[in-house]
Write a protein that holds these residues in place. Structure first.
Motif, short mmCIF file in Angstrom:
data_model
loop_
_atom_site.label_atom_id
_atom_site.label_comp_id
_atom_site.label_asym_id
_atom_site.label_seq_id
_atom_site.Cartn_x
_atom_site.Cartn_y
_atom_site.Cartn_z
N PHE A 150 26.28 -81.78 -21.27
CA PHE A 150 26.18 -80.62 -20.16
C PHE A 150 26.48 -81.03 -18.82
O PHE A 150 26.24 -82.13 -18.51
CB PHE A 150 25.20 -79.80 -20.35
CG PHE A 150 24.73 -78.99 -21.48
CD1 PHE A 150 25.59 -77.88 -21.92
CD2 PHE A 150 23.69 -79.46 -22.38
CE1 PHE A 150 25.17 -77.19 -23.11
CE2 PHE A 150 23.57 -78.71 -23.52
CZ PHE A 150 24.08 -77.44 -23.93
N ILE A 151 27.31 -80.25 -18.11
CA ILE A 151 27.57 -80.51 -16.58
C ILE A 151 27.04 -79.40 -16.08
O ILE A 151 27.34 -78.14 -16.63
CB ILE A 151 28.80 -80.99 -16.35
CG1 ILE A 151 29.19 -82.44 -16.86
CG2 ILE A 151 28.85 -80.79 -14.60
CD1 ILE A 151 30.42 -82.79 -16.41
N ILE A 152 26.26 -79.32 -15.18
CA ILE A 152 25.80 -78.12 -14.19
C ILE A 152 26.33 -78.40 -12.61
O ILE A 152 25.86 -79.42 -12.28
CB ILE A 152 24.28 -77.70 -14.08
CG1 ILE A 152 23.87 -77.75 -15.79
CG2 ILE A 152 24.12 -76.58 -13.47
CD1 ILE A 152 22.35 -77.71 -15.67
N LEU A 153 27.22 -77.68 -12.23
CA LEU A 153 27.62 -77.95 -10.62
C LEU A 153 28.04 -76.53 -10.14
O LEU A 153 28.33 -75.42 -10.64
CB LEU A 153 29.04 -78.62 -10.97
CG LEU A 153 30.44 -78.05 -11.41
CD1 LEU A 153 31.43 -79.08 -10.84
CD2 LEU A 153 30.43 -77.74 -12.63
N PRO A 154 27.76 -76.67 -8.83
CA PRO A 154 28.45 -75.30 -7.93
C PRO A 154 29.64 -75.42 -7.58
O PRO A 154 30.53 -76.78 -7.51
CB PRO A 154 27.69 -75.66 -6.66
CG PRO A 154 27.47 -77.27 -6.52
CD PRO A 154 27.41 -77.71 -7.93
N ASN A 166 39.20 -77.78 -24.16
CA ASN A 166 37.92 -77.33 -24.99
C ASN A 166 36.75 -77.26 -24.38
O ASN A 166 35.50 -77.76 -24.76
CB ASN A 166 37.68 -78.51 -26.12
CG ASN A 166 38.69 -78.08 -27.30
OD1 ASN A 166 39.04 -76.90 -27.47
ND2 ASN A 166 39.37 -79.05 -28.02
N LEU A 167 36.73 -77.44 -22.91
CA LEU A 167 35.65 -77.33 -22.17
C LEU A 167 35.39 -75.77 -21.73
O LEU A 167 36.23 -75.10 -21.48
CB LEU A 167 35.75 -77.98 -20.76
CG LEU A 167 35.92 -79.36 -20.85
CD1 LEU A 167 35.78 -80.04 -19.41
CD2 LEU A 167 34.74 -80.17 -21.70
N VAL A 168 34.02 -75.34 -22.19
CA VAL A 168 33.51 -73.95 -21.78
C VAL A 168 32.79 -73.96 -20.52
O VAL A 168 31.89 -74.74 -20.13
CB VAL A 168 32.83 -73.42 -22.92
CG1 VAL A 168 32.20 -71.82 -22.77
CG2 VAL A 168 33.55 -73.58 -24.31
N TRP A 169 33.10 -72.74 -19.77
CA TRP A 169 32.49 -72.65 -18.48
C TRP A 169 31.49 -71.26 -18.60
O TRP A 169 32.21 -70.33 -19.04
CB TRP A 169 33.48 -72.44 -17.29
CG TRP A 169 33.92 -73.79 -16.90
CD1 TRP A 169 34.97 -74.57 -17.64
CD2 TRP A 169 33.68 -74.35 -15.50
NE1 TRP A 169 35.24 -75.70 -16.92
CE2 TRP A 169 34.45 -75.50 -15.82
CE3 TRP A 169 33.11 -74.29 -14.41
CZ2 TRP A 169 34.73 -76.56 -14.64
CZ3 TRP A 169 33.42 -75.24 -13.54
CH2 TRP A 169 34.18 -76.27 -13.55
N GLU A 170 30.35 -71.53 -18.12
CA GLU A 170 29.23 -70.04 -18.11
C GLU A 170 28.89 -70.00 -16.77
O GLU A 170 27.90 -71.14 -16.49
CB GLU A 170 28.51 -70.27 -19.18
CG GLU A 170 27.64 -69.25 -19.18
CD GLU A 170 26.94 -68.97 -20.34
OE1 GLU A 170 25.78 -68.39 -20.34
OE2 GLU A 170 27.15 -69.47 -21.62
N VAL A 277 31.05 -67.99 -5.11
CA VAL A 277 30.73 -69.06 -5.44
C VAL A 277 29.66 -68.98 -6.78
O VAL A 277 28.84 -68.03 -6.73
CB VAL A 277 29.94 -70.09 -4.53
CG1 VAL A 277 31.14 -70.32 -3.21
CG2 VAL A 277 28.81 -69.48 -3.68
N SER A 278 29.37 -70.27 -7.49
CA SER A 278 28.67 -70.00 -8.70
C SER A 278 28.19 -71.43 -9.03
O SER A 278 28.79 -72.46 -8.72
CB SER A 278 29.22 -69.28 -9.80
OG SER A 278 28.49 -69.31 -10.98
N TYR A 279 27.06 -71.35 -9.68
CA TYR A 279 26.54 -72.66 -10.26
C TYR A 279 27.03 -72.45 -11.80
O TYR A 279 26.37 -71.55 -12.36
CB TYR A 279 25.05 -73.04 -10.07
CG TYR A 279 24.64 -73.27 -8.85
CD1 TYR A 279 24.31 -74.72 -8.47
CD2 TYR A 279 24.49 -72.46 -7.74
CE1 TYR A 279 23.99 -75.26 -7.37
CE2 TYR A 279 24.03 -73.08 -6.37
CZ TYR A 279 23.84 -74.31 -6.35
OH TYR A 279 23.64 -74.88 -5.02
N SER A 280 27.58 -73.22 -12.37
CA SER A 280 28.06 -72.89 -13.97
C SER A 280 27.68 -74.19 -14.71
O SER A 280 27.58 -75.47 -14.27
CB SER A 280 29.60 -72.85 -13.91
OG SER A 280 30.25 -71.62 -13.30
#
Length: 307
Positions: A150-154, A166-170, A277-280
Protein backbone atom coordinates in the motif's frame (compact mmCIF):
# COMPACT_ATOMS: atom_id res chain seq x y z
CA UNK A 1 0.77 -23.19 -25.33
CA UNK A 2 3.95 -25.14 -24.54
CA UNK A 3 2.73 -27.47 -21.77
CA UNK A 4 6.03 -29.34 -21.56
CA UNK A 5 7.96 -26.13 -20.92
CA UNK A 6 5.33 -24.93 -18.44
CA UNK A 7 5.49 -28.23 -16.54
CA UNK A 8 9.15 -27.55 -15.75
CA UNK A 9 8.28 -24.38 -13.79
CA UNK A 10 6.78 -24.96 -10.35
CA UNK A 11 5.50 -22.72 -7.55
CA UNK A 12 8.91 -23.22 -5.93
CA UNK A 13 10.49 -21.37 -8.86
CA UNK A 14 7.90 -18.58 -8.81
CA UNK A 15 8.12 -18.05 -5.04
CA UNK A 16 11.93 -17.94 -5.22
CA UNK A 17 11.75 -15.33 -8.00
CA UNK A 18 9.19 -13.32 -6.03
CA UNK A 19 11.34 -13.23 -2.88
CA UNK A 20 14.53 -12.53 -4.84
CA UNK A 21 12.90 -9.52 -6.50
CA UNK A 22 12.11 -8.20 -3.02
CA UNK A 23 15.46 -8.91 -1.33
CA UNK A 24 17.95 -8.89 -4.25
CA UNK A 25 19.98 -11.28 -2.09
CA UNK A 26 20.37 -15.06 -2.22
CA UNK A 27 21.25 -15.17 1.49
CA UNK A 28 18.29 -13.02 2.58
CA UNK A 29 15.94 -15.00 0.33
CA UNK A 30 17.20 -18.27 1.81
CA UNK A 31 16.54 -16.97 5.34
CA UNK A 32 13.00 -15.88 4.44
CA UNK A 33 12.22 -19.21 2.77
CA UNK A 34 13.93 -21.29 5.52
CA UNK A 35 16.25 -22.85 2.91
CA UNK A 36 19.99 -22.96 2.37
CA UNK A 37 21.56 -20.43 -0.01
CA UNK A 38 22.72 -23.30 -2.24
CA UNK A 39 19.11 -24.51 -2.56
CA UNK A 40 17.95 -21.02 -3.61
CA UNK A 41 20.83 -20.78 -6.11
CA UNK A 42 19.91 -24.17 -7.57
CA UNK A 43 16.26 -23.13 -8.02
CA UNK A 44 17.36 -19.88 -9.69
CA UNK A 45 19.62 -21.79 -12.05
CA UNK A 46 16.72 -24.04 -13.10
CA UNK A 47 14.49 -21.01 -13.70
CA UNK A 48 17.24 -19.26 -15.68
CA UNK A 49 17.60 -22.29 -17.93
CA UNK A 50 13.83 -22.55 -18.48
CA UNK A 51 13.39 -18.84 -19.23
CA UNK A 52 16.70 -18.43 -21.06
CA UNK A 53 17.45 -15.29 -19.08
CA UNK A 54 20.01 -14.44 -16.41
CA UNK A 55 17.22 -12.92 -14.18
CA UNK A 56 19.79 -11.35 -11.81
CA UNK A 57 23.31 -10.12 -12.42
CA UNK A 58 25.95 -8.63 -10.19
CA UNK A 59 26.78 -4.93 -10.46
CA UNK A 60 29.55 -4.09 -8.01
CA UNK A 61 28.43 -5.46 -4.66
CA UNK A 62 24.74 -5.63 -5.55
CA UNK A 63 22.44 -7.96 -7.46
CA UNK A 64 20.32 -6.28 -10.13
CA UNK A 65 17.18 -7.76 -11.69
CA UNK A 66 17.11 -8.04 -15.49
CA UNK A 67 14.30 -6.35 -17.47
CA UNK A 68 12.56 -9.73 -17.88
CA UNK A 69 12.66 -10.44 -14.13
CA UNK A 70 11.25 -6.98 -13.36
CA UNK A 71 8.55 -7.43 -15.98
CA UNK A 72 7.55 -10.81 -14.53
CA UNK A 73 7.34 -9.44 -10.98
CA UNK A 74 3.69 -8.21 -10.88
CA UNK A 75 2.40 -11.33 -12.69
CA UNK A 76 4.26 -13.69 -10.36
CA UNK A 77 3.03 -11.72 -7.34
CA UNK A 78 -0.58 -12.08 -8.53
CA UNK A 79 -0.18 -15.82 -9.25
CA UNK A 80 1.19 -16.46 -5.75
CA UNK A 81 -1.65 -14.51 -4.16
CA UNK A 82 -4.26 -16.43 -6.15
CA UNK A 83 -2.67 -19.77 -5.31
CA UNK A 84 -2.54 -18.82 -1.64
CA UNK A 85 -6.24 -17.91 -1.70
CA UNK A 86 -7.12 -21.20 -3.40
CA UNK A 87 -5.22 -23.25 -0.81
CA UNK A 88 -6.45 -21.25 2.19
CA UNK A 89 -10.04 -22.37 2.60
CA UNK A 90 -10.51 -21.34 6.22
CA UNK A 91 -11.39 -17.78 7.26
CA UNK A 92 -8.47 -15.42 7.84
CA UNK A 93 -7.42 -15.40 11.49
CA UNK A 94 -5.40 -12.28 12.42
CA UNK A 95 -4.38 -13.69 15.81
CA UNK A 96 -2.51 -16.64 14.29
CA UNK A 97 -1.22 -14.91 11.15
CA UNK A 98 2.54 -14.82 10.54
CA UNK A 99 3.53 -12.57 7.66
CA UNK A 100 4.90 -9.24 6.48
CA UNK A 101 3.37 -6.23 4.74
CA UNK A 102 5.08 -3.16 3.33
CA UNK A 103 3.59 0.33 3.21
CA UNK A 104 4.98 3.66 2.06
CA UNK A 105 3.86 7.07 3.32
CA UNK A 106 4.74 10.72 3.20
CA UNK A 107 6.04 12.07 6.49
CA UNK A 108 2.73 13.92 6.92
CA UNK A 109 0.91 10.58 6.78
CA UNK A 110 3.33 9.02 9.28
CA UNK A 111 2.21 11.52 11.88
CA UNK A 112 -1.51 11.19 11.13
CA UNK A 113 -1.90 7.43 10.60
CA UNK A 114 1.21 5.28 11.16
CA UNK A 115 1.25 5.12 14.98
CA UNK A 116 -2.50 4.44 15.30
CA UNK A 117 -2.38 1.82 12.54
CA UNK A 118 0.60 -0.01 14.07
CA UNK A 119 -1.02 -0.16 17.51
CA UNK A 120 -4.33 -1.43 16.07
CA UNK A 121 -2.74 -4.06 13.83
CA UNK A 122 -0.32 -5.47 16.39
CA UNK A 123 -3.01 -5.66 19.06
CA UNK A 124 -5.08 -7.95 16.82
CA UNK A 125 -2.33 -9.67 14.85
CA UNK A 126 0.86 -9.82 16.98
CA UNK A 127 2.59 -12.07 14.45
CA UNK A 128 2.19 -9.61 11.59
CA UNK A 129 5.27 -7.55 10.72
CA UNK A 130 4.84 -4.10 9.18
CA UNK A 131 7.50 -2.33 7.15
CA UNK A 132 6.69 1.37 6.74
CA UNK A 133 8.85 3.10 4.15
CA UNK A 134 9.28 6.73 3.23
CA UNK A 135 7.53 7.57 -0.05
CA UNK A 136 10.82 9.01 -1.27
CA UNK A 137 12.47 5.57 -1.19
CA UNK A 138 9.55 3.39 -2.40
CA UNK A 139 6.97 4.65 -4.92
CA UNK A 140 4.41 3.54 -7.49
CA UNK A 141 6.85 1.36 -9.40
CA UNK A 142 7.51 -0.66 -6.24
CA UNK A 143 3.76 -1.03 -5.76
CA UNK A 144 3.27 -2.37 -9.29
CA UNK A 145 6.16 -4.83 -8.86
CA UNK A 146 4.79 -6.25 -5.61
CA UNK A 147 7.54 -4.84 -3.39
CA UNK A 148 4.95 -2.62 -1.66
CA UNK A 149 1.42 -3.49 -0.58
CA UNK A 150 0.00 0.00 0.00
CA UNK A 151 0.91 3.66 -0.43
CA UNK A 152 -0.83 6.43 1.55
CA UNK A 153 -0.24 9.98 0.38
CA UNK A 154 -1.76 13.48 0.27
CA UNK A 155 -2.56 14.89 -3.17
CA UNK A 156 -4.89 17.14 -5.14
CA UNK A 157 -8.10 15.14 -5.62
CA UNK A 158 -8.32 16.30 -9.22
CA UNK A 159 -4.98 14.78 -10.15
CA UNK A 160 -4.16 11.20 -9.18
CA UNK A 161 -1.58 9.84 -11.63
CA UNK A 162 -3.06 7.81 -14.47
CA UNK A 163 0.14 6.38 -15.96
CA UNK A 164 0.34 3.31 -13.69
CA UNK A 165 -1.78 0.31 -14.69
CA UNK A 166 -3.92 -1.65 -12.23
CA UNK A 167 -3.46 0.84 -9.37
CA UNK A 168 -6.59 1.54 -7.34
CA UNK A 169 -7.03 4.88 -5.54
CA UNK A 170 -9.39 5.33 -2.58
CA UNK A 171 -9.82 8.57 -0.66
CA UNK A 172 -9.36 8.09 3.09
CA UNK A 173 -9.35 11.59 4.56
CA UNK A 174 -10.74 14.84 3.11
CA UNK A 175 -8.67 17.90 3.93
CA UNK A 176 -7.98 21.50 2.98
CA UNK A 177 -4.85 23.52 2.37
CA UNK A 178 -3.56 26.26 4.66
CA UNK A 179 -0.52 28.52 4.77
CA UNK A 180 1.98 27.78 7.55
CA UNK A 181 4.32 30.54 8.74
CA UNK A 182 6.51 31.69 11.59
CA UNK A 183 4.51 33.25 14.46
CA UNK A 184 6.79 36.33 14.14
CA UNK A 185 6.28 36.57 10.37
CA UNK A 186 5.46 40.07 9.04
CA UNK A 187 2.12 38.68 7.80
CA UNK A 188 1.19 37.06 11.11
CA UNK A 189 -0.96 39.96 12.35
CA UNK A 190 -2.78 40.79 9.12
CA UNK A 191 -5.17 39.01 6.74
CA UNK A 192 -3.40 36.92 4.09
CA UNK A 193 -4.08 38.41 0.66
CA UNK A 194 -3.03 36.99 -2.69
CA UNK A 195 -0.62 39.91 -3.12
CA UNK A 196 1.31 39.32 0.09
CA UNK A 197 1.08 35.52 -0.34
CA UNK A 198 2.90 35.88 -3.66
CA UNK A 199 5.35 38.49 -2.42
CA UNK A 200 7.20 36.04 -0.15
CA UNK A 201 9.30 32.98 -0.94
CA UNK A 202 7.82 29.49 -0.43
CA UNK A 203 9.00 26.05 0.63
CA UNK A 204 8.12 23.24 -1.81
CA UNK A 205 7.98 19.45 -1.41
CA UNK A 206 9.74 17.27 -3.99
CA UNK A 207 7.74 14.43 -5.59
CA UNK A 208 8.87 12.65 -8.77
CA UNK A 209 5.76 10.48 -9.13
CA UNK A 210 3.00 13.07 -9.15
CA UNK A 211 2.47 15.60 -11.93
CA UNK A 212 2.36 19.37 -11.42
CA UNK A 213 -0.28 19.80 -8.67
CA UNK A 214 -3.64 21.28 -9.63
CA UNK A 215 -3.01 23.79 -6.83
CA UNK A 216 0.03 25.17 -8.69
CA UNK A 217 -1.80 25.31 -12.03
CA UNK A 218 -4.78 27.14 -10.53
CA UNK A 219 -2.53 29.67 -8.83
CA UNK A 220 -0.60 30.35 -12.05
CA UNK A 221 -3.80 30.65 -14.14
CA UNK A 222 -5.70 32.87 -11.71
CA UNK A 223 -2.76 35.00 -10.55
CA UNK A 224 0.89 34.04 -11.09
CA UNK A 225 3.39 31.39 -10.08
CA UNK A 226 4.65 31.53 -6.53
CA UNK A 227 8.38 31.77 -5.82
CA UNK A 228 9.72 28.44 -4.56
CA UNK A 229 12.86 29.43 -2.66
CA UNK A 230 13.63 25.97 -1.24
CA UNK A 231 12.54 22.44 -2.18
CA UNK A 232 12.80 19.84 0.58
CA UNK A 233 12.05 16.12 0.82
CA UNK A 234 9.59 16.12 3.72
CA UNK A 235 7.03 18.16 5.65
CA UNK A 236 9.08 18.30 8.84
CA UNK A 237 11.95 19.94 6.98
CA UNK A 238 9.54 22.45 5.44
CA UNK A 239 8.12 23.38 8.86
CA UNK A 240 11.65 23.83 10.20
CA UNK A 241 12.45 26.20 7.33
CA UNK A 242 9.37 28.26 8.18
CA UNK A 243 10.21 28.35 11.87
CA UNK A 244 13.58 29.96 11.19
CA UNK A 245 12.74 32.25 8.25
CA UNK A 246 10.01 34.30 6.57
CA UNK A 247 9.31 31.53 4.05
CA UNK A 248 5.73 30.26 3.66
CA UNK A 249 4.69 26.60 3.48
CA UNK A 250 1.36 25.53 1.93
CA UNK A 251 0.26 22.23 3.46
CA UNK A 252 -2.77 20.25 4.62
CA UNK A 253 -4.75 21.52 7.60
CA UNK A 254 -4.62 18.17 9.41
CA UNK A 255 -0.85 17.96 9.19
CA UNK A 256 -0.53 21.62 10.21
CA UNK A 257 -2.45 20.83 13.41
CA UNK A 258 0.31 18.33 14.25
CA UNK A 259 3.05 20.83 13.35
CA UNK A 260 1.46 23.50 15.55
CA UNK A 261 2.17 21.35 18.60
CA UNK A 262 5.68 22.74 18.19
CA UNK A 263 5.69 26.38 19.24
CA UNK A 264 6.48 29.19 16.87
CA UNK A 265 4.16 28.42 13.92
CA UNK A 266 0.70 29.64 12.89
CA UNK A 267 -1.64 28.96 9.96
CA UNK A 268 -3.82 31.18 7.79
CA UNK A 269 -6.48 30.30 5.19
CA UNK A 270 -5.29 30.46 1.60
CA UNK A 271 -6.45 33.60 -0.26
CA UNK A 272 -7.63 31.87 -3.45
CA UNK A 273 -9.69 28.88 -4.67
CA UNK A 274 -7.34 25.91 -5.06
CA UNK A 275 -9.59 22.83 -5.44
CA UNK A 276 -9.87 19.84 -3.08
CA UNK A 277 -7.18 17.75 -1.40
CA UNK A 278 -7.25 14.26 0.05
CA UNK A 279 -5.18 11.56 1.72
CA UNK A 280 -5.58 8.48 -0.48
CA UNK A 281 -4.78 4.79 -0.18
CA UNK A 282 -3.27 3.23 -3.32
CA UNK A 283 -2.79 -0.48 -4.05
CA UNK A 284 -2.22 -2.89 -6.92
CA UNK A 285 -5.64 -4.25 -7.87
CA UNK A 286 -4.84 -8.01 -8.02
CA UNK A 287 -3.31 -7.94 -4.52
CA UNK A 288 -6.75 -7.86 -2.89
CA UNK A 289 -7.03 -11.58 -3.67
CA UNK A 290 -5.00 -12.08 -0.49
CA UNK A 291 -7.38 -12.24 2.54
CA UNK A 292 -4.63 -10.97 4.85
CA UNK A 293 -4.15 -7.89 2.68
CA UNK A 294 -7.90 -7.28 2.58
CA UNK A 295 -7.89 -7.42 6.40
CA UNK A 296 -5.04 -4.88 6.57
CA UNK A 297 -6.92 -2.65 4.12
CA UNK A 298 -9.93 -2.68 6.47
CA UNK A 299 -7.71 -1.67 9.41
CA UNK A 300 -6.27 1.27 7.45
CA UNK A 301 -9.77 2.47 6.56
CA UNK A 302 -10.96 2.21 10.17
CA UNK A 303 -7.94 4.11 11.52
CA UNK A 304 -8.49 6.84 8.92
CA UNK A 305 -12.08 7.35 10.07
CA UNK A 306 -10.81 8.31 13.52
CA UNK A 307 -8.23 10.78 12.21
Amino acid sequence: MDLIKLSRISMKHLITLHVMLDTLSVTASAERLCLSPSSVSKTLTQLRDNLNDELFYRHGNQLVATPLARRLGPTVHQMINEMNQMLTQEAFDPASYQGRFSLAMRESTFELIAAKLTARVLAQSPGMRLEIWSRDSMGFESLSKGRLDFIILPHDKSQPPSSHNNLVWESLIEDEMVCLMNADHPLADQPLTIENYLSYGHVGIMDNDLNVPFFEMQLAQQHQKRKIAVNVADFGGAALMCRHSDLLFTCSQKWAEVALQAKGLITKPLPFNYGEVSYSLVWHQPSMNDPAQRWLYEQIVEVSKST
